[in-house]
Design a protein around this motif. Structure first.
Motif, short mmCIF file in Angstrom:
data_model
loop_
_atom_site.label_atom_id
_atom_site.label_comp_id
_atom_site.label_asym_id
_atom_site.label_seq_id
_atom_site.Cartn_x
_atom_site.Cartn_y
_atom_site.Cartn_z
N ARG A 1 -8.13 -16.49 -4.39
CA ARG A 1 -8.18 -15.17 -5.05
C ARG A 1 -6.79 -14.68 -5.43
O ARG A 1 -5.75 -15.15 -4.93
CB ARG A 1 -8.89 -14.16 -4.15
CG ARG A 1 -8.49 -14.08 -2.67
CD ARG A 1 -7.10 -13.77 -2.41
NE ARG A 1 -6.82 -13.17 -1.13
CZ ARG A 1 -5.67 -12.56 -0.86
NH1 ARG A 1 -4.70 -12.52 -1.75
NH2 ARG A 1 -5.43 -12.04 0.31
N LEU B 1 4.80 -11.47 1.66
CA LEU B 1 3.71 -11.16 2.59
C LEU B 1 3.58 -12.20 3.71
O LEU B 1 2.67 -12.11 4.54
CB LEU B 1 2.39 -11.01 1.82
CG LEU B 1 2.34 -9.73 0.97
CD1 LEU B 1 1.15 -9.73 0.03
CD2 LEU B 1 2.32 -8.49 1.84
N ALA C 1 -5.13 -10.73 -5.70
CA ALA C 1 -5.53 -9.39 -5.26
C ALA C 1 -4.46 -8.34 -5.57
O ALA C 1 -3.79 -7.84 -4.67
CB ALA C 1 -5.84 -9.42 -3.76
N PRO C 2 -4.29 -8.01 -6.84
CA PRO C 2 -3.21 -7.08 -7.18
C PRO C 2 -3.54 -5.63 -6.81
O PRO C 2 -4.70 -5.24 -6.76
CB PRO C 2 -3.13 -7.21 -8.71
CG PRO C 2 -4.50 -7.60 -9.14
CD PRO C 2 -5.05 -8.45 -8.02
N SER C 3 -2.50 -4.86 -6.55
CA SER C 3 -2.64 -3.41 -6.37
C SER C 3 -2.38 -2.76 -7.72
O SER C 3 -1.32 -3.01 -8.32
CB SER C 3 -1.61 -2.90 -5.36
OG SER C 3 -1.74 -3.61 -4.15
N ARG D 1 -1.88 3.32 -3.62
CA ARG D 1 -0.99 3.01 -4.75
C ARG D 1 -1.76 2.71 -6.04
O ARG D 1 -1.34 1.90 -6.85
CB ARG D 1 -0.10 1.81 -4.41
CG ARG D 1 0.86 2.09 -3.29
CD ARG D 1 1.89 0.99 -3.16
NE ARG D 1 1.32 -0.28 -2.77
CZ ARG D 1 1.68 -1.45 -3.25
NH1 ARG D 1 2.62 -1.54 -4.15
NH2 ARG D 1 1.11 -2.54 -2.81
N GLU E 1 -7.00 -4.16 -5.39
CA GLU E 1 -6.68 -3.51 -4.11
C GLU E 1 -6.25 -2.07 -4.38
O GLU E 1 -5.06 -1.74 -4.38
CB GLU E 1 -5.63 -4.33 -3.37
CG GLU E 1 -6.17 -5.74 -3.10
CD GLU E 1 -5.73 -6.38 -1.81
OE1 GLU E 1 -4.54 -6.25 -1.46
OE2 GLU E 1 -6.57 -7.03 -1.16
N VAL F 1 -7.64 -6.44 3.81
CA VAL F 1 -7.46 -7.78 3.26
C VAL F 1 -8.22 -8.81 4.11
O VAL F 1 -8.86 -9.72 3.58
CB VAL F 1 -5.94 -8.08 3.15
CG1 VAL F 1 -5.33 -8.54 4.44
CG2 VAL F 1 -5.64 -9.06 2.07
N ARG G 1 -0.26 -16.06 -2.31
CA ARG G 1 0.33 -14.77 -2.70
C ARG G 1 1.84 -14.87 -2.53
O ARG G 1 2.36 -15.88 -2.05
CB ARG G 1 -0.26 -13.65 -1.84
CG ARG G 1 -0.04 -13.87 -0.37
CD ARG G 1 -0.79 -12.87 0.50
NE ARG G 1 -0.58 -13.19 1.91
CZ ARG G 1 -1.27 -12.66 2.90
NH1 ARG G 1 -2.20 -11.77 2.67
NH2 ARG G 1 -1.00 -13.01 4.15
N TYR H 1 -3.98 -1.79 4.60
CA TYR H 1 -3.97 -3.06 3.88
C TYR H 1 -4.34 -4.24 4.79
O TYR H 1 -5.18 -5.07 4.44
CB TYR H 1 -2.59 -3.26 3.23
CG TYR H 1 -2.27 -4.71 2.94
CD1 TYR H 1 -3.00 -5.42 1.99
CD2 TYR H 1 -1.27 -5.37 3.63
CE1 TYR H 1 -2.74 -6.75 1.74
CE2 TYR H 1 -1.00 -6.71 3.39
CZ TYR H 1 -1.74 -7.40 2.44
OH TYR H 1 -1.49 -8.72 2.22
N1 GLU Z 1 -2.43 -6.21 -2.97
C1 GLU Z 1 -1.30 -6.89 -2.45
C2 GLU Z 1 -0.14 -6.76 -3.41
O1 GLU Z 1 -0.36 -6.52 -4.60
C3 GLU Z 1 -1.53 -8.37 -2.21
C4 GLU Z 1 -2.45 -8.60 -1.11
C5 GLU Z 1 -2.68 -10.06 -0.77
O2 GLU Z 1 -2.62 -10.92 -1.64
O3 GLU Z 1 -2.99 -10.30 0.40
O4 GLU Z 1 0.98 -6.87 -2.98
#
Ligand code: GLU
Length: 302
Positions: free
Chosen positions: A9, A202, A11-13, A49, A45, A184, A198, A180
């Motif tokens: 996946r 992170l 998963a952008p904010s 934000r 996500e 997640v 990602r 978060y």
């Molecule tokens: N939503 C997070 C971000 O944009 C990424 C989360 C993830 O990939 O676990 O930084």
């Protein structure tokens, strides 16, 4: 090969337009998923934000560089019940406590012996019922995990074995928004995501998340934390660095295919449609070094 339903996946904010760093991570997540026969999901996500309109713009930019995902993107704001259920399960197991600390109080509190820098010092861990009752009158509580370990280990495809700190991290903020790290973990499991690709900013969150997954009895995932894109000062790329989004790069004369090709070349892959890159993709060949991106000048007025 992974099970049929297994997924990767992105998963952008939705806090702004995606820049070449985000887009490059998305392409890598797609390559990792597709090259291992996984489905590829996009999750918005938007618990925090989130700014109106950016989710749609981000999806449009992902499609513009040639990414295709399976099914409709999932929005976290539509899934609050799932996060609450996970908190209830943890609370039933005695693993949740209320925390009334402000950021300043946490910063000023003496850290617990042997605790890593930045770890929650445990101030509210053992409050009595009457203390909690009194504190609730001043300030709504955040919910923290009562962690039973100080560190946890994961394996990352690019970084190998990684052991990182786990503290009593926040599960639900004091404004009621699921944190978060909780969301997640819950979402990845609920969506059968077993491959998390990602940005390597992170990587330090992964041990906390893997530990939380283990407490919830959820399957572990394969991690690949890919290098960030940095500006010429070797700082994380940001909008203020100039032409770094598809829109702003267009003004500088780069069409979307140029941007896609620059991102692909930066990972050692052939330029052109993503299917060509997929044929040449091998995770072992990926570097853990960041890509330094020097944005082109934009000419005034386009
Ligand atoms: N939503 C997070 C971000 O944009 C990424 C989360 C993830 O990939 O676990 O930084």
């Amino acid at each position: 090969m992974p099970p049929l339903s297994a997924a990767g996946r992105f998963a952008p904010s939705p806090s702004g337009d995606l820049h070449v760093g985000n887009l490059r991570t998305a392409i890598l997540a797609w390559l990792f998923a597709r090259s291992t026969g996984r489905t590829f999901l996009v999750r918005v996500e938007d618990l925090d934000r989130s700014r109106t309109g950016f989710a749609e713009r981000q999806l449009a930019d992902l499609a513009a560089v040639g990414l295709e995902w399976d099914g409709n993107p999932v929005l976290q704001t539509a899934r609050r019940g799932l996060y609450q259920d996970a908190i209830v399960r943890l609370a039933d197991a005695g693993l949740v406590y209320e925390c009334f600390c402000t950021r300043a109080e946490i910063a000023e509190a003496p850290s617990a012996p042997h605790a890593p820098a930045g770890a929650y010092p445990g101030t509210c861990r053992n409050l009595t019922a009457s203390e909690r009752e009194r504190r609730r009158r001043d300030r709504p509580a955040a919910l923290r995990l009562r962690a039973g370990v100080a560190e946890f280990s994961i394996t990352d495809q690019l970084h190998g074995a990684v052991t990182g700190a786990v503290d009593d991290f926040v599960l639900r903020r004091n404004d009621g928004v699921p944190a978060y790290n909780l969301a997640v973990v819950v979402d990845d499991a609920a969506q059968a995501v077993d491959q998390v690709v990602r940005g390597d900013d992170l990587l330090t969150s992964a041990p906390r998340q893997a530990y939380l997954a283990s407490l919830l009895g959820l399957p572990s995932v394969d991690y690949a934390h890919v290098p960030l894109v940095l500006n010429t000062h070797h700082r994380r790329l940001a909008k203020r660095d100039g032409a770094v989004t598809l829109d702003s790069l267009r003004l500088a004369g780069w069409d979307t295919a140029n941007v896609r090709d620059a991102m692909l070349r930066s990972t050692g892959l052939p330029a052109g449609p993503l299917d060509r890159a997929l044929g040449a993709f091998s995770p072992e060949a990926l570097s853990t070094e960041p890509w330094i991106f020097d944005p082109p000048e934009t000419t005034p007025g386009g």
